[in-house]
Design an enzyme around this catalytic site. Sequence first.
Site, mmCIF file in Angstrom:
data_model
loop_
_atom_site.group_PDB
_atom_site.id
_atom_site.type_symbol
_atom_site.label_atom_id
_atom_site.label_comp_id
_atom_site.label_asym_id
_atom_site.label_seq_id
_atom_site.Cartn_x
_atom_site.Cartn_y
_atom_site.Cartn_z
ATOM 1 N N LYS A 222 16.768 75.262 68.911
ATOM 2 C CA LYS A 222 16.628 73.986 69.611
ATOM 3 C C LYS A 222 17.905 73.157 69.461
ATOM 4 O O LYS A 222 18.456 72.668 70.418
ATOM 5 C CB LYS A 222 15.412 73.246 69.034
ATOM 6 N N GLU A 228 21.355 79.049 59.332
ATOM 7 C CA GLU A 228 20.994 80.470 59.310
ATOM 8 C C GLU A 228 21.229 81.113 60.674
ATOM 9 O O GLU A 228 21.790 82.213 60.786
ATOM 10 C CB GLU A 228 19.508 80.638 58.936
ATOM 11 N N GLY A 283 9.836 72.169 67.301
ATOM 12 C CA GLY A 283 10.121 73.583 67.021
ATOM 13 C C GLY A 283 8.858 74.405 66.840
ATOM 14 O O GLY A 283 8.716 75.493 67.415
ATOM 15 N N ARG A 284 7.919 73.897 66.058
ATOM 16 C CA ARG A 284 6.712 74.688 65.760
ATOM 17 C C ARG A 284 5.694 74.658 66.900
ATOM 18 O O ARG A 284 4.631 75.254 66.795
ATOM 19 C CB ARG A 284 6.086 74.212 64.455
ATOM 20 N N GLU A 369 4.215 72.432 58.076
ATOM 21 C CA GLU A 369 5.324 71.546 58.431
ATOM 22 C C GLU A 369 4.743 70.292 59.096
ATOM 23 O O GLU A 369 5.314 69.211 59.006
ATOM 24 C CB GLU A 369 6.310 72.265 59.375
ATOM 25 N N HIS A 406 -8.954 94.318 49.603
ATOM 26 C CA HIS A 406 -8.607 95.149 48.443
ATOM 27 C C HIS A 406 -7.482 94.514 47.653
ATOM 28 O O HIS A 406 -6.772 95.188 46.908
ATOM 29 C CB HIS A 406 -8.233 96.558 48.917
ATOM 30 N N LYS A 526 18.627 71.417 52.926
ATOM 31 C CA LYS A 526 19.722 71.804 53.830
ATOM 32 C C LYS A 526 21.002 71.078 53.418
ATOM 33 O O LYS A 526 22.083 71.677 53.372
ATOM 34 C CB LYS A 526 19.388 71.401 55.276
HETATM 35 O O1 F6P Z 1 13.368 73.975 59.189
HETATM 36 C C1 F6P Z 1 13.179 72.915 60.033
HETATM 37 C C2 F6P Z 1 13.331 73.257 61.480
HETATM 38 O O2 F6P Z 1 13.859 72.139 62.107
HETATM 39 C C3 F6P Z 1 12.024 73.679 62.145
HETATM 40 O O3 F6P Z 1 11.208 72.623 62.429
HETATM 41 C C4 F6P Z 1 12.529 74.412 63.327
HETATM 42 O O4 F6P Z 1 11.523 75.165 63.916
HETATM 43 C C5 F6P Z 1 13.610 75.236 62.666
HETATM 44 O O5 F6P Z 1 14.183 74.358 61.717
HETATM 45 C C6 F6P Z 1 14.654 75.807 63.578
HETATM 46 O O6 F6P Z 1 15.392 74.825 64.241
HETATM 47 P P1 F6P Z 1 16.311 75.158 65.471
HETATM 48 O O7 F6P Z 1 15.453 75.700 66.560
HETATM 49 O O8 F6P Z 1 16.950 73.867 65.853
HETATM 50 O O9 F6P Z 1 17.339 76.174 65.039
#
Ligand code: F6P
Length: 562
Positions: A222, A228, A283-284, A369, A406, A526
């Site tokens: 987003k 990452e 995002g979620r 979240e 199990h 972060k």
């Molecule tokens: O870890 C927080 C967060 O902002 C989530 O809410 C989101 O889904 C994720 O990081 C990834 O964010 P982006 O789509 O901006 O890379």
Amino acid sequence: MTGDAASQAARATPFDALPRTELPAWQALAAHAHGLRGTTLRDLFQADADRGTRLTAEACGLYFDYAKQRLTDETKQLLVQLARSSGVAERAEAMFRGERINVTERRAVLHVALRAPKSHKIFFDGHDVVPDVHAVLEAMAVCAEHVREGRWLGHTGKPIRAVVNIGIGGSDLGPVMACQALRHVSERSLTLRFVSNVDGTDFSEAVSDLNPEETLFIVSSKTFTTQETMANAGSARAWVLKVFGDEAAIARHFVAVSTNADAVAAFGIDTANMFGFWDWVGGRYSMDSAIGLSTMIAIGPEAFGELLAGFHAMDEHFRSAPFEENLPVLMGLLAVWNTTFLGSRTIAVLPYDQYLARFPAYLQQLTMESCGKRVTLAGDAIDPGTAGGYTTGPIYWGEPGTNGQHSFYQLIHQGTEVIPCDFIAFAKSLNPLGRHHDLLMANVFAQAEALAFGKSAEELVAEGCADWLIPHRTFPGNRPSSTILAEQLTPRLLGSLVALYEHAVFVQGAIWNINCFDQWGVELGKQLAGRIVPELESQDAPALSHDSSTNALIRRYRLMRG
Ligand code: F6P
């Protein structure tokens, strides 16, 4: 009042200011929970022959049985009153109207627009967003068809055969879950991979057997700034360039899904190959936005349309059904009842369908979240230890049945924690195989039954159990669960199932009076990581000014890695 506070107050619904613990329904529920202590599910079922059919609701192909929850008709009435007096309906309308209900980020929350049919109108700041949504869906469909039909050619003219989605959190978990859940309708000749972890192993393993000439990367983010994702996207770029040695290859092997066109262009991806969405999609809550491109490539635009239709059907149900029969409202209320009034700390989600193996992981972000908050919308502390405080977001977790049986079910049956469970099962197998499906279903029904009714000492005596073994073999029962039963796991059904949980989270948030749509809690880690990275990468031993434990760990790491 500062300008900020004034504008927030102007936007707030009248319900935001109500301290929840002072609501009559809240207080009645607290007293009622106390009064119910000695009553067991055995008692409730014995006293009421209709319970098993009455405490159920049905919508969008989902049959929801909550008869095995520790509640009575009075509990349900009080919970519904609590939902009313907390403004659940008014808040939901504010969401559907495109108001900025995510007050801390000043954003609207309009994921419902992502699945609105073309004929609908949903306004944000006076602009109908539905045509924008459909324009992106159409562009996604063109890309998806090109890839599926072998018409998207790589730099050397070979058709794309592998698609790798690079993203994390909401830009990963939804597509991972959906691609696995809908594997039975997916294009099997395509390889779908997902890279999320900044651990180099994730990227390396994902591409180790792929041919760069036939691989398309979808960089899904987003913000297009997430550490990452950017690190993985950078490695993917290098992997591609190492083979082709030509920047022109990037356009054939990369597309982006983002709200940040500038950053996409700066990365070197042609913005003609960018699929956009909007800051009113959290995002979620984004698996049905362009973030679902990998899903659409896997299952095709038509099945993706079915998935969206399933989401939309649940949106309509949530918006219009009376609370007493409203699945998301009931599910949200049960989470509040179990967590806040009965003291459970976790909820297990147990899908009896292998295709839903990643559903609990997906739900963890959606639920935790969203509801992992300790202040109200107005910023007042609500930690249970504080005056007027209470427990919010439960921990969600789970694994597919029957494997969990199990493993951790022992604790659910006989441990000291009470863990409400959501069982999810389907009447028709997508892979009928001999007796397998009846065996699977026998297990799901048996587990819910065993949890609710247990096995008493008297029953054990009647079976001839040795006295000394009786305490070990007694199941206390009275362990709550709901069962969601549907005919078959179709794309449409999956959409409705996800929307059910999305709106159930909304209901919880409204009752707990928290902001379900921000996630400030992930920021600090972060920031600190950003500070530590140069300390690890620097050639000289830098001066460290963390706490003594962090300093020692960093020093030891530098030493150990050599
Ligand atoms: O870890 C927080 C967060 O902002 C989530 O809410 C989101 O889904 C994720 O990081 C990834 O964010 P982006 O789509 O901006 O890379």
